[in-house]
Design an enzyme around this catalytic site. Structure first.
Site, PDB file in Angstrom:
ATOM      1  N   HIS A 317      32.432  39.228  40.851  1.00  0.00           N
ATOM      2  CA  HIS A 317      33.351  38.903  39.750  1.00  0.00           C
ATOM      3  C   HIS A 317      32.859  39.533  38.453  1.00  0.00           C
ATOM      4  O   HIS A 317      33.612  40.235  37.762  1.00  0.00           O
ATOM      5  CB  HIS A 317      33.436  37.383  39.625  1.00  0.00           C
ATOM      6  CG  HIS A 317      34.253  36.887  38.476  1.00  0.00           C
ATOM      7  ND1 HIS A 317      35.390  36.141  38.636  1.00  0.00           N
ATOM      8  CD2 HIS A 317      34.079  37.004  37.117  1.00  0.00           C
ATOM      9  CE1 HIS A 317      35.898  35.847  37.440  1.00  0.00           C
ATOM     10  NE2 HIS A 317      35.109  36.354  36.511  1.00  0.00           N
ATOM     11  N   GLU A 318      31.592  39.273  38.119  1.00  0.00           N
ATOM     12  CA  GLU A 318      31.075  39.737  36.835  1.00  0.00           C
ATOM     13  C   GLU A 318      30.934  41.259  36.795  1.00  0.00           C
ATOM     14  O   GLU A 318      31.219  41.885  35.766  1.00  0.00           O
ATOM     15  CB  GLU A 318      29.737  39.064  36.535  1.00  0.00           C
ATOM     16  CG  GLU A 318      29.828  37.560  36.332  1.00  0.00           C
ATOM     17  CD  GLU A 318      30.801  37.150  35.251  1.00  0.00           C
ATOM     18  OE1 GLU A 318      31.043  37.948  34.319  1.00  0.00           O
ATOM     19  OE2 GLU A 318      31.339  36.041  35.327  1.00  0.00           O
ATOM     20  N   HIS A 321      33.986  43.131  35.711  1.00  0.00           N
ATOM     21  CA  HIS A 321      34.382  43.065  34.299  1.00  0.00           C
ATOM     22  C   HIS A 321      33.923  44.274  33.490  1.00  0.00           C
ATOM     23  O   HIS A 321      34.532  44.593  32.458  1.00  0.00           O
ATOM     24  CB  HIS A 321      33.802  41.812  33.636  1.00  0.00           C
ATOM     25  CG  HIS A 321      34.604  40.565  33.845  1.00  0.00           C
ATOM     26  ND1 HIS A 321      35.975  40.530  33.763  1.00  0.00           N
ATOM     27  CD2 HIS A 321      34.204  39.277  34.101  1.00  0.00           C
ATOM     28  CE1 HIS A 321      36.391  39.284  33.977  1.00  0.00           C
ATOM     29  NE2 HIS A 321      35.340  38.518  34.178  1.00  0.00           N
ATOM     30  N   ASP A 330      40.462  38.128  33.003  1.00  0.00           N
ATOM     31  CA  ASP A 330      40.544  36.814  33.654  1.00  0.00           C
ATOM     32  C   ASP A 330      41.930  36.230  33.412  1.00  0.00           C
ATOM     33  O   ASP A 330      42.148  35.507  32.431  1.00  0.00           O
ATOM     34  CB  ASP A 330      39.459  35.869  33.115  1.00  0.00           C
ATOM     35  CG  ASP A 330      38.066  36.284  33.538  1.00  0.00           C
ATOM     36  OD1 ASP A 330      37.867  36.529  34.737  1.00  0.00           O
ATOM     37  OD2 ASP A 330      37.175  36.364  32.671  1.00  0.00           O
TER      38      ASP A 330
END
Length: 366
Positions: A317-318, A321, A330
């Site tokens: 997820h991170e 980004h 998000d």
């Protein structure tokens, strides 16, 4: 700005022009902003007053993360342009659990809340020029359908939005008009990293020995997820893709394919630093313009190593980004919200960090 970010900006601009009326809902909640000064010098803070008002006849429940009323700004709540060019957001992107009732403010009919926000640390406004600032925040979870009386377990079906009319300010900045400092800084950072480390590495900050062992295992788990996701995207597209990214579309499939290729490369070849000093209740956060530093928080340590909302998935997820990887946002948190987003707005799903995580975790297996 890399090609992925350029394409994302172009697509977002076109989508905003063509589709926002059909896909976004304000629920009668409006915003207005007012700058403290309309002309600023090199040392002036760029401060705006934000007021959010419920103009509807019913109470509205607004997600706290998308308001300026907390102790700090935790989302990109504004669109800032300089001489017509979008200014990048310098703040953090977080992985959070799906919101609960406690994460919403209630705005009674006619009620307003106001706050002052210093934009100087959130957007790079050092370059001289004409700046346009608009409050503009959007999320599938921005308003709570359940708390608004639509029934237990009710799910928002369209992107919620709160936006203001734009205001303009002139900034006589520390850099001359026409500079592109953020892009130059990012490229210099990446080049120096590549020069120092030809292959991937993992380093730590504020981590105990036990935490370092856990993070190392989590990085291995995340690496397995992105290798698997990359291999899937090279084959037949089916239910797994459709579950998290929506209907099959050549352009969107190409985007997701490029994202997982970039994620695979980042996990394998980039110098990753994990900082264990965060005391927030979230899973983790990153600054998208500062690859490849990941800050893990309290929820990370209690998450499973693999599976839904896992340690390995959190790192996926991170990593997504970072602007130099996939530049995701998000739009919604949680499996239920991500699955709903894939149905209601596939274009947002391919830009949603949790959607990439759940595709990578693949739990249950599809």
């Amino acid at each position: 700005m890399n090609w992925n970010q350029l394409c994302k900006t172009c697509i977002a601009t076109l989508a905003l022009a063509l589709c926002v009326g059909a896909q976004a809902a304000s629920n009668g909640v409006s915003a207005s902003i007012s700058p403290e000064k309309h002309a600023l010098g090199k040392t002036d803070a760029v401060v705006v007053a934000v007021t959010i008002t419920n103009t509807s006849a019913t109470p509205q429940y607004v997600l706290k993360w998308h308001t300026p009323f907390g102790a700090e700004i935790e989302e990109s709540l504004f669109i800032v342009t300089r001489d017509g060019i979008k200014v990048p957001y310098l703040g953090a992107h977080y992985k959070r659990p799906a919101p609960t009732a406690a994460d919403y403010y209630v705005l009674k009919p006619g009620a307003s809340f106001s706050a002052k926000v210093d934009l100087s640390a959130l957007y790079d406004m050092r370059v001289t020029g004409d700046y346009t600032i608009r409050y503009d925040t959007r999320s599938l979870s921005l308003f709570s359908a359940e708390l608004s009386g639509q029934g237990r377990g009710a799910v928002q079906r369209e992107i919620g939005e709160i936006k203001s009319t734009p205001v303009t300010v002139w900034i006589d900045g520390s850099l001359p008009r026409g500079s592109v400092p953020q892009q130059e800084q990012q490229l210099q950072t990446i080049d120096s990293m590549r020069a120092a480390l030809a292959t991937g590495s993992l380093s730590f900050n504020k981590c105990t020995a036990a935490q370092q062992t856990t993070v190392t295992s989590a990085l291995s788990a995340g690496n397995t997820m992105v290798i698997n996701g990359d291999a899937y995207m090279a084959g037949t597209i089916g239910a797994r893709y459709n579950k998290w990214f929506g209907t099959t579309d050549a352009a969107r499939v190409s985007t997701v394919r490029s994202h997982f290729a970039a994620l695979k490369d980042a996990f394998a070849n980039k110098p990753i630093t994990v900082d264990c000093g965060c005391k927030k209740t979230y899973y983790a956060y990153v600054y998208p313009t500062q690859p490849y530093v990941i800050y893990v928080c309290k929820a990370f340590w209690t998450a499973p190593m693999t599976g839904t909302d896992s340690k390995g998935g959190t790192l996926v997820h991170e990593m997504s980004h970072f602007n130099v990887v996939a530049g995701t946002d998000d739009w919604v948190y949680g499996q239920s919200g991500a699955a709903s987003l894939a149905v209601s707005d596939p274009a947002k799903a391919v830009d949603n960090a949790d959607s990439h995580e759940y595709f990578g975790e693949n739990t249950p297996v599809l």
